[in-house]
Write a protein that holds these residues in place. Structure first.
Motif, PDB file in Angstrom:
ATOM      1  N   ALA A   1       0.812  -1.217   0.000  1.00 53.57           N
ATOM      2  CA  ALA A   1       0.000   0.000   0.000  1.00 53.57           C
ATOM      3  C   ALA A   1       0.844   1.265   0.000  1.00 53.57           C
ATOM      4  CB  ALA A   1      -0.939  -0.004   1.203  1.00 53.57           C
ATOM      5  N   ASP A   2       2.095   1.165   0.440  1.00 49.99           N
ATOM      6  CA  ASP A   2       2.967   2.337   0.524  1.00 49.99           C
ATOM      7  C   ASP A   2       3.994   2.408  -0.597  1.00 49.99           C
ATOM      8  OD1 ASP A   2       1.662   2.998   2.856  1.00 49.99           O
ATOM      9  OD2 ASP A   2       3.152   2.049   4.164  1.00 49.99           O
ATOM     10  N   THR A   3       3.905   1.505  -1.565  1.00 47.72           N
ATOM     11  CA  THR A   3       4.882   1.501  -2.659  1.00 47.72           C
ATOM     12  C   THR A   3       4.502   2.542  -3.706  1.00 47.72           C
ATOM     13  OG1 THR A   3       3.656  -0.273  -3.764  1.00 47.72           O
ATOM     14  CG2 THR A   3       5.497  -0.910  -2.334  1.00 47.72           C
ATOM     15  N   PRO A   4       5.483   2.983  -4.524  1.00 43.70           N
ATOM     16  CA  PRO A   4       5.192   3.999  -5.547  1.00 43.70           C
ATOM     17  C   PRO A   4       4.149   3.518  -6.548  1.00 43.70           C
ATOM     18  CG  PRO A   4       7.560   3.755  -5.223  1.00 43.70           C
ATOM     19  CD  PRO A   4       6.916   2.638  -4.473  1.00 43.70           C
ATOM     20  N   ALA A   5       3.311   4.441  -7.012  1.00 42.52           N
ATOM     21  CA  ALA A   5       2.307   4.101  -8.022  1.00 42.52           C
ATOM     22  C   ALA A   5       2.953   3.831  -9.374  1.00 42.52           C
ATOM     23  CB  ALA A   5       1.286   5.232  -8.143  1.00 42.52           C
ATOM     24  N   ALA A   6       4.070   4.500  -9.641  1.00 42.83           N
ATOM     25  CA  ALA A   6       4.757   4.339 -10.924  1.00 42.83           C
ATOM     26  C   ALA A   6       5.752   3.190 -10.861  1.00 42.83           C
ATOM     27  CB  ALA A   6       5.474   5.632 -11.289  1.00 42.83           C
ATOM     28  N   ALA A   7       5.770   2.389 -11.912  1.00 47.42           N
ATOM     29  CA  ALA A   7       6.739   1.297 -12.010  1.00 47.42           C
ATOM     30  C   ALA A   7       8.132   1.845 -12.301  1.00 47.42           C
ATOM     31  CB  ALA A   7       6.321   0.322 -13.100  1.00 47.42           C
ATOM     32  N   GLU A   8       9.149   1.008 -12.056  1.00 45.34           N
ATOM     33  CA  GLU A   8      10.536   1.401 -12.330  1.00 45.34           C
ATOM     34  C   GLU A   8      11.197   0.287 -13.135  1.00 45.34           C
ATOM     35  OE1 GLU A   8      14.486   3.052  -9.926  1.00 45.34           O
ATOM     36  OE2 GLU A   8      12.675   2.487  -8.848  1.00 45.34           O
ATOM     37  N   ASP A   9      11.772   0.655 -14.286  1.00 47.27           N
ATOM     38  CA  ASP A   9      12.448  -0.316 -15.133  1.00 47.27           C
ATOM     39  C   ASP A   9      13.952  -0.249 -14.904  1.00 47.27           C
ATOM     40  OD1 ASP A   9       9.992  -0.878 -16.139  1.00 47.27           O
ATOM     41  OD2 ASP A   9      10.366  -0.146 -18.169  1.00 47.27           O
ATOM     42  N   ILE A  10      14.582  -1.413 -14.823  1.00 54.59           N
ATOM     43  CA  ILE A  10      16.036  -1.495 -14.684  1.00 54.59           C
ATOM     44  C   ILE A  10      16.561  -2.515 -15.684  1.00 54.59           C
ATOM     45  CG2 ILE A  10      16.022  -0.866 -12.243  1.00 54.59           C
ATOM     46  CD1 ILE A  10      16.524  -3.880 -11.648  1.00 54.59           C
ATOM     47  N   GLU A  11      17.820  -2.376 -16.047  1.00 59.51           N
ATOM     48  CA  GLU A  11      18.453  -3.323 -16.959  1.00 59.51           C
ATOM     49  C   GLU A  11      19.666  -3.946 -16.271  1.00 59.51           C
ATOM     50  OE1 GLU A  11      19.087  -2.826 -21.495  1.00 59.51           O
ATOM     51  OE2 GLU A  11      21.033  -2.360 -20.574  1.00 59.51           O
ATOM     52  N   LEU A  12      19.702  -5.265 -16.244  1.00 61.77           N
ATOM     53  CA  LEU A  12      20.829  -5.998 -15.679  1.00 61.77           C
ATOM     54  C   LEU A  12      21.573  -6.710 -16.794  1.00 61.77           C
ATOM     55  CD1 LEU A  12      19.384  -7.683 -12.441  1.00 61.77           C
ATOM     56  CD2 LEU A  12      20.772  -5.614 -12.611  1.00 61.77           C
ATOM     57  N   ALA A  13      22.896  -6.672 -16.739  1.00 64.23           N
ATOM     58  CA  ALA A  13      23.732  -7.397 -17.692  1.00 64.23           C
ATOM     59  C   ALA A  13      24.412  -8.553 -16.980  1.00 64.23           C
ATOM     60  CB  ALA A  13      24.770  -6.464 -18.309  1.00 64.23           C
ATOM     61  N   PHE A  14      24.398  -9.720 -17.612  1.00 65.39           N
ATOM     62  CA  PHE A  14      25.013 -10.928 -17.058  1.00 65.39           C
ATOM     63  C   PHE A  14      26.173 -11.377 -17.937  1.00 65.39           C
ATOM     64  CE2 PHE A  14      21.098 -10.949 -14.798  1.00 65.39           C
ATOM     65  CZ  PHE A  14      21.221 -11.805 -13.713  1.00 65.39           C
ATOM     66  N   ARG A  15      27.186 -11.920 -17.275  1.00 64.48           N
ATOM     67  CA  ARG A  15      28.301 -12.552 -17.969  1.00 64.48           C
ATOM     68  C   ARG A  15      28.576 -13.893 -17.295  1.00 64.48           C
ATOM     69  NH1 ARG A  15      32.448  -9.224 -16.779  1.00 64.48           N
ATOM     70  NH2 ARG A  15      32.041  -7.797 -18.522  1.00 64.48           N
ATOM     71  N   ASN A  16      28.498 -14.985 -18.066  1.00 65.07           N
ATOM     72  CA  ASN A  16      28.727 -16.335 -17.529  1.00 65.07           C
ATOM     73  C   ASN A  16      27.850 -16.607 -16.306  1.00 65.07           C
ATOM     74  OD1 ASN A  16      32.092 -15.537 -18.228  1.00 65.07           O
ATOM     75  ND2 ASN A  16      30.812 -16.802 -19.513  1.00 65.07           N
ATOM     76  N   GLY A  17      26.606 -16.149 -16.369  1.00 63.83           N
ATOM     77  CA  GLY A  17      25.633 -16.473 -15.332  1.00 63.83           C
ATOM     78  C   GLY A  17      25.601 -15.543 -14.146  1.00 63.83           C
ATOM     79  N   LEU A  18      26.481 -14.521 -14.107  1.00 61.71           N
ATOM     80  CA  LEU A  18      26.527 -13.618 -12.955  1.00 61.71           C
ATOM     81  C   LEU A  18      26.296 -12.178 -13.407  1.00 61.71           C
ATOM     82  CD1 LEU A  18      29.622 -15.042 -11.036  1.00 61.71           C
ATOM     83  CD2 LEU A  18      27.196 -15.465 -10.555  1.00 61.71           C
ATOM     84  N   PRO A  19      25.520 -11.402 -12.635  1.00 59.16           N
ATOM     85  CA  PRO A  19      25.298 -10.000 -13.000  1.00 59.16           C
ATOM     86  C   PRO A  19      26.562  -9.176 -12.774  1.00 59.16           C
ATOM     87  CG  PRO A  19      24.348 -10.446 -10.852  1.00 59.16           C
ATOM     88  CD  PRO A  19      24.843 -11.770 -11.379  1.00 59.16           C
ATOM     89  N   PHE A  20      26.829  -8.251 -13.703  1.00 64.42           N
ATOM     90  CA  PHE A  20      28.026  -7.424 -13.551  1.00 64.42           C
ATOM     91  C   PHE A  20      27.779  -5.960 -13.886  1.00 64.42           C
ATOM     92  CE2 PHE A  20      28.005  -8.350 -18.034  1.00 64.42           C
ATOM     93  CZ  PHE A  20      28.568  -7.239 -18.645  1.00 64.42           C
ATOM     94  N   ALA A  21      26.582  -5.624 -14.380  1.00 66.31           N
ATOM     95  CA  ALA A  21      26.306  -4.238 -14.725  1.00 66.31           C
ATOM     96  C   ALA A  21      24.822  -3.951 -14.546  1.00 66.31           C
ATOM     97  CB  ALA A  21      26.735  -3.927 -16.156  1.00 66.31           C
ATOM     98  N   MET A  22      24.512  -2.677 -14.303  1.00 70.53           N
ATOM     99  CA  MET A  22      23.131  -2.241 -14.153  1.00 70.53           C
ATOM    100  C   MET A  22      22.944  -0.925 -14.888  1.00 70.53           C
ATOM    101  SD  MET A  22      20.992  -1.602 -10.630  1.00 70.53           S
ATOM    102  CE  MET A  22      19.452  -0.674 -10.659  1.00 70.53           C
ATOM    103  N   ASN A  23      21.932  -0.888 -15.736  1.00 70.17           N
ATOM    104  CA  ASN A  23      21.617   0.305 -16.528  1.00 70.17           C
ATOM    105  C   ASN A  23      22.835   0.808 -17.293  1.00 70.17           C
ATOM    106  OD1 ASN A  23      19.008   0.173 -15.520  1.00 70.17           O
ATOM    107  ND2 ASN A  23      19.429   1.597 -13.841  1.00 70.17           N
TER     108      ASN A  23
END
Length: 401
Positions: A218-240
């Motif tokens: 009930a207290d979360t933002p009304a607007a959604a937030e998009d993010i981009e994650l980059a993976f290398r060999n199964g592990l995340p290493f970058a964001m946006n």
């Protein structure tokens, strides 16, 4: 193999020369220091810090000193992100599909640090305060036994049950007091686990006030937030588009996803003797990274790879939950899962909104999805002879006389 000392009687009848006690500053560890001090047993209290650690961690040093023990602290945060968390990401490690593993990752790390410190100090025993109702009893004990078979393990609360009120009274008499609440909280960067009090029974309504990393929907933002994650060999290493360390990624996602009410988990965990513990935890970053890893893996693996990987991941998760992190099976499965994740490279866009994580877009040069193959796929299929395929596929399906 070293001895297992599983009660106060065994510990006092067969005392080690020098005990290294894994100690966070809580009631159980402090009471044990008080008992051991009365027995004039040489003890060093070791706090293994992983991220911010437990809420009472600031009391560890003064409490240990007040109770007559030497105190040491080792920061193992780097080792957590480098050597332990990646294995959980490769395995999408959710216990029985219910919630991300938590202390399963930290207890073997704590044991590894304790063994190294024990070697350096000449300690002949490593101690902990886990009970028979906690899987951590086996996770720590088995890890120490695997890494240092010659070192004894002291786990006196397995065989000696002391009421909490009695512990607090004894500590108050020794000049050590606690202002903790009714809940027991274990925190690491990947998972915050809340137990005891009203949460002890799943029959009680869930108390939302125990959550601090995740907002109520009930207290979360009304607007959604998009993010981009980059993976290398199964592990995340970058964001946006910006490369980040694993520690930074987890910290950032805990904040972002928690703000959108993502990462609350409730379930029952099996213990060694068949009964189940009610588990309440919040793991925002784990919810997001696991969702991304699953979606990207699904785009890349063929049917057999996907099936086998899922089986191995489940087996690894169950093995390490049960204390087998450093065992041959646990280590072999971890290597296999990391190797299988070799082609899991690409980017994935996720939408965070009111408790949900939705895949918006993904891209990988290793993907098997139809649109990426395009005309080349049609060219292959135009060369295919379909009649033999249909004949063999339908063989035996018609009625026989």
């Amino acid at each position: 193999m070293g001895r297992f000392l599983t009660s106060f009687a065994e510990l006092t009848e067969h005392p080690p020369r020098h005990l290294l006690l894994l100690y966070s500053g809580g009631v159980d560890g402090s009471y044990l220091l008080h008992r051991l001090g009365s027995a004039e047993l040489k003890v060093t209290a070791l706090n293994v810090r992983i991220g911010e650690g437990k809420e009472e961690i600031g009391h560890a040093a003064p409490h240990a000193t007040a109770l007559g023990a030497e105190f040491m602290e080792v920061d193992a945060t780097h080792e957590f992100f480098a050597d332990f968390l990646p294995a959980a990401i490769h395995a999408d490690a959710f216990y029985q599909g219910q919630f991300p593993v938590g202390s399963t990752l930290t207890r073997p790390l704590m044991a590894r640090v304790a063994v190294a410190v024990a070697r350096r100090l000449g300690c002949d025993a490593v101690g902990h305060t886990a009970t028979y109702m906690q899987n951590s009893a086996l996770r720590i004990s088995a890890s120490v036994a695997a890494l240092a078979p010659d070192i004894d393990v002291a786990a006196p609360f397995l065989g000696s049950d002391v009421p909490r009120d009695e512990k607090l009274a004894a500590l108050a008499g020794a000049g050590v007091s606690f202002s903790t609440g009714i809940h027991s909280i274990d925190t690491n960067p990947w998972s915050r686990v809340i137990e005891c009090g009203t949460l002890e029974s799943p029959e009680n309504p869930l108390d939302d006030s125990v959550f601090v990393l995740t907002r109520p929907l009930a207290d979360t933002p009304a607007a959604a937030e998009d993010i981009e994650l980059a993976f290398r060999n199964g592990l995340p290493f970058a964001m946006n588009g910006a490369e980040r360390s694993m520690a930074d990624l987890v910290s950032t996602l805990n904040s972002l996803a928690g703000n959108h009410g993502i990462g609350r988990f409730v379930g029952l965990e099996d213990t060694a003797f068949g009964v189940k513990n009610h588990e309440v935890r919040e793991s925002p970053a784990a919810a997001v990274i696991t969702a991304a890893h699953r979606a990207l893996s699904n785009a890349i693996f063929n049917t057999r790879e996907h099936t086998v990987r899922a089986q191995l991941a489940t087996e690894w998760t169950n093995t390490v939950v049960g204390g087998g992190w450093f065992g041959h099976l646990g280590q072999s499965l971890a290597r296999c899962l990391a190797d299988l994740d070799g082609p899991v490279t690409g980017t994935i866009c996720l939408r965070l909104h009111r408790g949900t994580v939705t895949v918006v877009r993904l891209e990988t040069s290793n993907g098997r999805y139809y649109s990426r193959l395009g005309q080349e796929f049609h060219d292959w299929m135009h060369q295919y002879s379909y009649a033999p395929w249909l004949s063999l596929s339908t063989l035996g399906t018609s009625s026989r006389r």
